[in-house]
Motif scaffolding. Sequence first.
Motif, short mmCIF file in Angstrom:
data_model
loop_
_atom_site.label_atom_id
_atom_site.label_comp_id
_atom_site.label_asym_id
_atom_site.label_seq_id
_atom_site.Cartn_x
_atom_site.Cartn_y
_atom_site.Cartn_z
N SER A 141 0.84 -1.20 0.00
CA SER A 141 0.00 0.00 0.00
C SER A 141 0.89 1.26 0.00
O SER A 141 1.95 1.28 0.60
N GLU A 165 -1.88 4.37 4.03
CA GLU A 165 -2.67 3.61 4.99
C GLU A 165 -3.16 4.56 6.09
O GLU A 165 -2.35 5.20 6.76
N CYS A 166 -4.46 4.66 6.23
CA CYS A 166 -5.06 5.45 7.31
C CYS A 166 -5.87 4.49 8.17
O CYS A 166 -6.68 3.72 7.63
N ARG A 167 -5.65 4.53 9.46
CA ARG A 167 -6.44 3.69 10.39
C ARG A 167 -6.92 4.56 11.53
O ARG A 167 -6.09 5.18 12.21
N ASP A 210 -10.80 4.79 8.05
CA ASP A 210 -9.92 3.71 7.60
C ASP A 210 -9.85 3.73 6.08
O ASP A 210 -10.90 3.68 5.41
N ASP A 260 -3.70 1.12 -2.62
CA ASP A 260 -2.58 0.38 -3.22
C ASP A 260 -1.89 1.20 -4.30
O ASP A 260 -2.50 2.08 -4.91
N ARG A 292 0.23 6.33 7.35
CA ARG A 292 1.52 5.93 6.78
C ARG A 292 1.54 6.13 5.27
O ARG A 292 0.56 5.84 4.58
N VAL A 299 -7.07 2.26 2.91
CA VAL A 299 -5.79 1.73 2.44
C VAL A 299 -5.80 1.83 0.92
O VAL A 299 -6.75 1.36 0.28
#
Length: 259
Positions: free
Chosen positions: A2, A5-7, A23, A27, A60, A25
């Motif tokens: 990915s 990435e967000c969570r 959330d 790619d 990230r 993600v």
Amino acid sequence: MSVLECRGLGVRRGEAQVVHDLDLVVDAGAWVAVVGPNGAGKTSLLHGIAALTPVTGHLRLGSDDPHQLSRRALARRVALMAQQPVVPTGMTVRELVALGRTPFLRRFGTESATDRAAVQHELTRLGLATLADRPADRLSGGELQRVMLARALCQQPTLLLLDEPTSALDIGHQQSVLDLVDEQRHERGLTVLAAMHDLTLAAQYADRMVLLDRGVLVQDGPPAAVLDARQLNETYGARVDVLPRPAGPAVIPVRPVSR
Ligand SMILES: Nc1ncnc2c1ncn2[C@@H]1O[C@H](COP(=O)(O)OP(=O)(O)OP(=O)(O)O)[C@@H](O)[C@H]1O
């Protein structure tokens, strides 16, 4: 792998929480459209990812937190084409586009032949070569939008964040600009996250759509799944028909027939 990435991502603007527990993600090489009504939090999300606005939660870019990277390192990875660009007075179009090369400049800020070639290349591809020596603060809205895209592409980012990239463009330029971004995606695996209001156009270029409503991600999927007439009525308060078309669903506003 990915690219983004967000969570549980949160963004605050002033006193208000404007993105909640998100959330997402994305790619490498994907094109994700971020859609939703005015004030839904699209710009705030893009600004949080670009480390222009503080965030909470996990974010990230690859394995790095963008908020911990230096501006120079971040600008080599992420370019944001802003909805409301700041245009310094007295700068020509070429100089404004060349700002996209800042993260690559050598010591003492000298431009290399590679930097100059990259600027000329983007000016030409976006049909701006004849405007190159014009003052950048005296352009039409659509010309300026193409200049800001040229500047973002000059950064040769891995992740391109577009905030309403076609809002000031005529229909021909909308298509040529989005085609150009799509070309970059296929040629060099550029990943695109684009906030867009034109749902039909967004559906033709994105392979995935996320729908925000008051800062909450309410739908995430292929355009044909997200663009549902009932959902759009609920989220936007809009009366629409959604017509399946080979290039993607077309969203047509419907005015009730008056008597
Ligand atoms: N600097 C700020 N200070 C306080 N609140 C802000 C600030 N910037 C934006 N907001 C608020 O944050 C919320 C989300 O705004 P944002 O610009 O992210 O929405 P958007 O989905 O991009 O909207 P639009 O489609 O109208 O561009 C809105 O309620 C807005 O009023």
